[in-house]
Design an enzyme around this catalytic site. Structure first.
Site, short mmCIF file in Angstrom:
data_model
loop_
_atom_site.label_atom_id
_atom_site.label_comp_id
_atom_site.label_asym_id
_atom_site.label_seq_id
_atom_site.Cartn_x
_atom_site.Cartn_y
_atom_site.Cartn_z
N PRO A 37 37.07 35.87 41.21
CA PRO A 37 37.61 35.08 42.16
C PRO A 37 39.11 35.15 42.64
O PRO A 37 39.84 33.98 42.55
CB PRO A 37 36.92 33.69 42.07
N CYS A 38 39.70 36.16 42.94
CA CYS A 38 41.12 36.28 43.19
C CYS A 38 41.21 35.62 44.42
O CYS A 38 42.53 35.30 44.90
CB CYS A 38 41.59 37.76 43.42
#
Length: 164
Positions: free
Chosen positions: A132-133
């Site tokens: 989850p950047c």
């Protein structure tokens, strides 16, 4: 860095986004969003999204966008440097609906002054959404950039916060 060719690639839509996914025998290798060409598909075999080689990823994306899935359960096989992999592992610790800054990630990997390098590794994350950047924002609270575009980042963050 030597990389082997992914075995499979597929394209599917979920949450109004087109996903191009490449997978090796070990796991998901890369994901592109709304791309004109699937990254890494050269030499890979085209397959349907429900092929077992994709580990149920299309169904999981549907569940994610419906708000029922908070953490993906697919094996991953990202290709990158040791530093990048360290950053991506730290990104994977950010819980659904939560946000961290680049500084937070740098501290988390034991390199508190490496914010720019963390930003570079974050930008090269080959498996967005699952790693989850999009949950990483600037220290001033602004959302910053995103490989899928700022509009998609805003959509993902809004959806997660509303479903938390």
């Amino acid at each position: 860095m030597k990389t082997e060719t992914p075995l499979l690639y597929t394209t599917f839509r979920s949450g109004g986004i087109r996903f191009d996914v490449c997978a090796s025998k070990k796991g998901i290798r890369s994901i592109s969003m709304n791309s004109k060409a699937a990254s890494g598909k050269d030499g890979a075999k085209k397959a349907k999204a429900d092929d077992p080689g994709f580990f149920g990823i299309a169904k999981q994306f549907d569940e994610y966008f419906s708000g029922t899935l908070k953490k993906f359960k697919v094996p991953l096989d990202p290709q990158g440097t040791d530093f990048q992999k360290k950053v991506w592992k730290e990104l994977s610790k950010i819980k659904y609906g939560n946000l961290k800054s680049y500084k937070d990630i740098a501290v988390g990997i034991g390199s508190p002054n490496a914010m720019r390098a963390v930003g570079g590794a974050n930008g090269r994350n080959p498996i967005p959404v699952i790693v989850p950047c999009h949950r990483v924002i600037n220290a001033d609270g602004s959302i910053g950039g995103y490989s899928g575009g700022a509009g998609i980042k805003e959509k993902l963050l809004k959806m997660e916060i509303e479903n938390s």
